[in-house]
Design an enzyme around this catalytic site. Structure first.
Site, mmCIF file in Angstrom:
data_model
loop_
_atom_site.group_PDB
_atom_site.id
_atom_site.type_symbol
_atom_site.label_atom_id
_atom_site.label_comp_id
_atom_site.label_asym_id
_atom_site.label_seq_id
_atom_site.Cartn_x
_atom_site.Cartn_y
_atom_site.Cartn_z
ATOM 1 N N GLY A 288 0.805 -1.218 0.000
ATOM 2 C CA GLY A 288 0.000 0.000 0.000
ATOM 3 C C GLY A 288 0.838 1.269 0.000
ATOM 4 N N SER A 289 0.357 2.286 0.710
ATOM 5 C CA SER A 289 0.909 3.636 0.597
ATOM 6 C C SER A 289 2.333 3.792 1.104
ATOM 7 C CB SER A 289 0.004 4.631 1.331
ATOM 8 O OG SER A 289 -1.259 4.717 0.688
ATOM 9 N N VAL A 290 2.848 2.836 1.866
ATOM 10 C CA VAL A 290 4.239 2.957 2.329
ATOM 11 C C VAL A 290 5.215 2.868 1.153
ATOM 12 C CG1 VAL A 290 3.811 2.118 4.667
ATOM 13 C CG2 VAL A 290 4.322 0.478 2.834
ATOM 14 N N MET A 291 4.724 2.490 -0.029
ATOM 15 C CA MET A 291 5.574 2.437 -1.221
ATOM 16 C C MET A 291 5.646 3.785 -1.934
ATOM 17 S SD MET A 291 6.684 -0.664 -1.336
ATOM 18 C CE MET A 291 7.328 -0.841 -2.989
ATOM 19 N N LYS A 292 4.801 4.724 -1.577
ATOM 20 C CA LYS A 292 4.734 5.985 -2.326
ATOM 21 C C LYS A 292 6.043 6.766 -2.326
ATOM 22 C CE LYS A 292 -0.279 6.460 -1.963
ATOM 23 N NZ LYS A 292 -1.415 7.080 -1.263
#
Length: 571
Positions: free
Chosen positions: A303-307
């Protein structure tokens, strides 16, 4: 008839029998002498010409070659604190054919062993045609001696070692366990089995006919003890990380969780906690779910921790200058029939704002402006398509979809962390590229003598810029504010991911994540926190995982004596 004739007749008969009597005497004497000669000859033959045969037969009945157990190597944390040690124990065994039939003696034996008499007799009967059976394994030397003091025929001992884990459940999945024969079965005990186990020795001993030791004769080969293994784990940080993770899982009634903490300068794993866990010193009623080292062997959509990692790839293209702004209105968009949403309509956002607000729309629009697959290529360069290389049994390799499968919606989804799978250790390792000016460090479960050479993945200026963006994500008033650590600057990113199941994404099952770096001025720690399916009402990463990071990182920085780099008014 007078006496004279009778005496004459007797004399005649004696004279007639004398030759026959002398012949028999000589015959018998000859036979006896012949027998003695043969016996003497056989004795000479056996003692002179066939001596080796007799020696071998005698040795076979009295001499034994027994193994000398090798001491298994110790596993310690980076400061030498023991995490796995071997203690001497005694295994009692018996020759069922030598055990007495006396029921009283068998009752005494059963009581000393702490066993039921009927069960013991049933086992003896089952092994009646063999010469070996275990009575009790891994007794303390004192308990075994109480049994041996009964002097029951047929009962013998064998010296062995038993593994003991001082930290118990705190580091169980990483260390692993050995079986009853002291062979590694899980974790690092299995991974380093040849190194830890050593080489057993051999000794020649003299025993009596009942198998009791009379004398040690010679050591044929010395036992070679196993090597000691020094891990990168800091036991102080491990205890603290495990405590906070367990408390969070209990507080939110979650299915489980993981926490991985790396040294940002070396890539060494300083703490790796898992929930659920188990006690390796008492495996009765063990739940198999507790055996898995989820931080290494389990993968999930991040999820968003890859952004921030995707943003690093976008910035390197040169297509998006610092003043770039993206209109995310109306807070949703449809691509290939799929709807992408933000939590609310954030309107126009800067590049830093996209990370701060965790805008899926912003990331998707930036990605779709490019013709090249820079985001998935960045993920591959960061190691998300291969195992981390720690040597841990069953470590997961993650996955990044192949190019021929990409559609516009998949391409967009990759930019905000969907459509790929990673492990917690891979995720923490990837962020070393952000803390080390673009060079990714390989993760290590062993203490390193010096920092390894990094692999250039991100342009240094871009890595520093992304770190600055992540610093602004963790500020008072943001969704990640609960990750703040008093006295220290913190960079981070939250993530809230729907779990899959039943053919699609579930409506009410989430994973809450947070990736944090501290202190920003000179990064020392990288930590990944993942709470699996929290049920306490809160499920956003900023509400569930970020507070765990705050407590763990704050304590760790003080334990490691890292000087504060931010003094706030409240402080």
């Amino acid at each position: 008839m007078s006496a004279t004739p009778r005496r004459a007749d007797a004399a005649r008969r004696k004279a007639d029998l004398a030759p026959m009597g002398r012949g028999r005497y000589r015959l018998m004497l000859g036979l006896v002498l012949l027998g003695l000669a043969l016996l003497a000859g056989r004795i000479v033959d056996l003692h002179v010409f066939d001596r080796s045969f007799l020696q071998g037969q005698g040795d076979a009945r009295t001499l034994r070659v027994e193994p000398i157990p090798a001491h298994r190597g110790m596993i310690t944390d980076r400061h030498g604190e023991p995490l796995a040690i071997s203690t001497p124990v005694v295994t009692l065994w018996a020759n069922p054919q030598d055990l007495p039939d006396d029921r009283i003696q068998r009752l005494r034996l059963a009581r000393a062993l702490g066993q039921d008499l009927e069960a013991l007799e049933a086992r003896i009967e089952r092994y009646a045609d063999r010469e070996f059976m275990y009575l009790r394994r891994r007794l303390t030397p004192e308990a075994a001696q109480r049994v041996l003091d009964l002097r029951i025929p047929g009962v013998h001992k064998r010296e062995e070692y038993k593994r003991y884990y001082p930290a118990g459940e705190v580091v169980a999945q990483l260390i692993g366990v050995t079986n009853i024969d002291d062979q590694g079965q899980e974790g690092l005990e299995l991974a380093y089995q040849p190194y830890l186990s050593g080489e057993p020795g051999r000794r020649r001993v003299l025993k009596d006919r009942r198998g009791r030791l009379v004398r040690d004769l010679a050591v044929l080969r010395e036992a070679q003890p196993g090597g000691d293994l020094t891990l990168s784990i800091d036991q102080r940080l491990q205890y603290m990380a495990y405590r906070e993770l367990k408390a969070a899982v209990d507080e939110h009634a979650a299915d489980g969780g993981v926490l991985v903490m790396l040294d940002a300068r070396t890539g060494e794993v300083l703490a790796m906690a898992n929930q659920p866990s188990y006690n390796p010193n008492d495996r009765a009623g063990l739940d198999p779910e507790g055996l898995r080292n989820r931080a290494i062997v389990d993968v999930f959509e991040p999820g968003s921790v890859m952004k921030p990692l995707a943003m690093s790839a976008l910035l390197e293209t040169g297509r998006f200058p610092p003043d770039t702004r993206v209109d995310t209105s109306p807070g949703w968009m449809v691509i290939d029939g799929y709807t992408i949403k933000d939590v609310v309509n954030y309107g126009e956002l800067s590049l830093s704002g996209i990370l701060e607000k965790s805008s899926n729309i912003g990331m998707a629009k930036l990605t779709l402006e490019l013709d090249d697959p820079v985001v998935p290529e960045r993920y591959r360069a960061l190691g998300f398509d291969r195992a981390p290389g720690t040597g841990f049994p069953g470590e997961a390799g993650g996955s990044v979809p192949a190019p021929m499968r990409w559609s516009s919606s998949q391409w967009a989804a990759l930019s905000y962390g969907y459509g790929l799978s990673v492990s917690a250790l891979q995720l923490a390792s990837a962020y070393t590229a952000i803390t080390n000016h673009g060079e990714r460090l390989p993760p290590s479960l062993l203490r390193l003598p010096e920092a390894p050479a990094g692999q250039p993945v991100v342009e240094p200026g871009v890595a520093d810029r992304v770190l600055g963006m992540m610093d602004r994500v963790v500020e008072p008033g943001t969704g990640a504010r609960r990750a703040l650590v008093p006295g220290y600057s913190v960079a981070g990113k939250t993530g809230t991911v729907r779990k899959t199941g039943g053919g699609g994404y579930q409506e009410d099952a989430y994973r809450s994540l947070f990736v944090g770096i501290a202190p920003v001025s000179d990064p020392r720690l990288i930590a990944v926190v993942m709470i699996d399916h929290p049920r306490g009402g809160d499920y956003y990463g900023g509400a569930v995982a970020a507070p765990v990071f705050s407590r763990v990182a704050g304590n760790a920085l003080r334990i490691l004596d890292v000087p504060p780099d931010r003094i706030d008014d409240d402080d």
